[in-house]
Write an enzyme that holds these catalytic residues in place. Structure first.
Site, short mmCIF file in Angstrom:
data_model
loop_
_atom_site.label_atom_id
_atom_site.label_comp_id
_atom_site.label_asym_id
_atom_site.label_seq_id
_atom_site.Cartn_x
_atom_site.Cartn_y
_atom_site.Cartn_z
N GLY A 1 1.07 -1.10 0.01
CA GLY A 1 -0.10 -0.16 0.60
C GLY A 1 1.38 1.29 0.15
O GLY A 1 2.00 1.40 0.30
N GLN B 1 2.98 10.07 1.17
CA GLN B 1 4.12 9.39 1.68
C GLN B 1 5.39 9.58 0.48
O GLN B 1 6.18 8.97 0.27
CB GLN B 1 4.27 7.36 1.86
CG GLN B 1 3.72 7.10 3.10
CD GLN B 1 3.36 5.87 2.68
OE1 GLN B 1 2.17 4.55 2.29
NE2 GLN B 1 3.93 4.86 3.24
N CYS C 1 6.45 -0.46 7.73
CA CYS C 1 5.50 0.93 6.52
C CYS C 1 6.81 1.57 6.07
O CYS C 1 7.46 1.55 6.29
CB CYS C 1 4.78 1.98 7.92
SG CYS C 1 4.67 3.54 7.06
N LEU C 2 6.28 1.38 5.14
CA LEU C 2 7.71 2.09 3.74
C LEU C 2 7.92 3.24 4.45
O LEU C 2 9.31 3.76 4.12
CB LEU C 2 7.28 2.85 2.07
CG LEU C 2 6.61 0.79 1.79
CD1 LEU C 2 6.28 1.08 0.25
CD2 LEU C 2 8.17 -0.28 1.17
N HIS D 1 -4.78 1.11 7.38
CA HIS D 1 -3.50 1.91 7.60
C HIS D 1 -2.70 2.83 7.06
O HIS D 1 -2.13 4.10 7.47
CB HIS D 1 -2.36 0.52 7.68
CG HIS D 1 -0.69 1.01 8.02
ND1 HIS D 1 0.43 0.49 8.05
CD2 HIS D 1 -0.39 2.24 6.90
CE1 HIS D 1 1.40 0.80 7.79
NE2 HIS D 1 1.19 1.56 6.45
N GLU D 2 -3.45 2.56 5.79
CA GLU D 2 -3.63 4.29 4.55
C GLU D 2 -4.58 4.92 5.43
O GLU D 2 -4.21 6.42 4.79
CB GLU D 2 -3.64 3.34 3.35
CG GLU D 2 -3.22 2.41 2.68
CD GLU D 2 -1.67 2.53 2.68
OE1 GLU D 2 -1.41 4.03 2.54
OE2 GLU D 2 -0.69 1.58 2.85
N HIS E 1 -2.98 7.14 7.47
CA HIS E 1 -1.13 8.31 6.87
C HIS E 1 -2.53 9.53 6.20
O HIS E 1 -1.43 10.66 6.40
CB HIS E 1 -0.85 7.25 5.35
CG HIS E 1 0.43 6.55 6.07
ND1 HIS E 1 1.29 7.19 5.53
CD2 HIS E 1 0.55 5.05 5.22
CE1 HIS E 1 2.85 6.19 6.40
NE2 HIS E 1 1.94 4.88 6.21
O1 GNR Z 1 3.72 -2.72 2.57
C1 GNR Z 1 3.34 -2.33 3.22
N1 GNR Z 1 3.01 -4.09 4.71
C2 GNR Z 1 1.91 -4.20 4.92
C3 GNR Z 1 2.31 -4.73 6.45
C4 GNR Z 1 0.99 -4.75 6.93
C5 GNR Z 1 0.62 -3.67 7.82
C6 GNR Z 1 0.26 -2.54 6.98
C7 GNR Z 1 1.34 -3.07 5.44
S1 GNR Z 1 1.43 -1.27 4.61
C8 GNR Z 1 3.06 -1.09 4.06
C9 GNR Z 1 2.91 -0.41 2.82
C10 GNR Z 1 2.73 1.83 3.76
O2 GNR Z 1 3.71 2.02 4.50
N2 GNR Z 1 1.43 1.95 3.30
O3 GNR Z 1 1.67 3.14 3.86
NI NI Z 2 2.69 3.05 6.03
#
Ligand code: GNR
Ligand code: NI
Length: 175
Positions: free
Chosen positions: A46, A51, A99-100, A141-142, A145
């Site tokens: 995601g 980001q 998270c990236l 999670h997104e 952000h």
């Molecule tokens: O790549 C991602 N893996 C992930 C694993 C578990 C819960 C959420 C994520 S999202 C993350 C990519 C990211 O940072 N999205 O904002």
């Molecule tokens: Ni993230």
């Protein structure tokens, strides 16, 4: 097509509350293409526009849950413009998130196990669907952000500081 640089904590831009997309036009679709390139290259499942430094309410996701006969993941790109979460389940589920913007760090986060999401697609069409499992976790999670929240903000101060310290160390070692 372009791979964009991904902002990392503690970059203050990650705390921005993103603003709704007014019209889904070619500029927005170009950004979405670049977000997919960036997400697949990372690789991640995601990515929210903030980001890559763009404070708009746009999310791309691809859980790549299905595989072909050779065991290669089949792409399933999903775009969420101006997503809204409705009816979050009372039941919670725990997932070890990454998270990236917090590279190579993982921690357990509790979130509602299911939620309904309303959003616009890249053609500006409205959708409304109920998600569960990793899909529900990832979209929440997104959505965070878009509100300027990163998963480490859900952890205790101690755990958050530990992760920030580790990142600082890793960056110094790489420099
Ligand atoms: O790549 C991602 N893996 C992930 C694993 C578990 C819960 C959420 C994520 S999202 C993350 C990519 C990211 O940072 N999205 O904002
Ligand atoms: Ni993230």
């Amino acid at each position: 097509m372009a791979i964009l640089p991904i902002l990392e904590v503690p970059d203050p831009r990650l705390k921005t509350v993103s603003t709704p997309v007014e019209t889904v036009d070619d500029d927005v679709r170009k950004l979405i293409d670049d977000m997919f390139d960036t997400m697949y290259a990372a690789p991640g499942i995601g990515l929210a526009a903030i980001q890559v430094g763009v404070p708009k309410r746009i999310v791309v996701m691809d859980l790549q849950e299905e595989e072909d006969e050779e065991g290669k993941p089949i792409r399933d790109p999903r775009v969420f413009i101006n997503p809204e979460i409705l009816d979050p389940a009372e039941e919670m589920s725990t997932y070890t998130e990454g998270c990236l913007s917090v590279p190579d760090q993982f921690a357990d986060v509790d979130r509602p196990a299911r939620c309904r999401v309303k959003w616009l697609d890249a053609q500006g069409e409205a959708h409304d669907e109920i998600f569960e499992g990793l899909f529900a976790t990832c979209i929440q999670h997104e959505m965070d952000h878009l509100e300027g929240i990163v998963f480490i903000d859900h952890l205790s101060r101690l755990k958050r500081q530990m992760i920030l310290k580790k990142l600082e160390k890793a960056r110094k070692a790489a420099a």
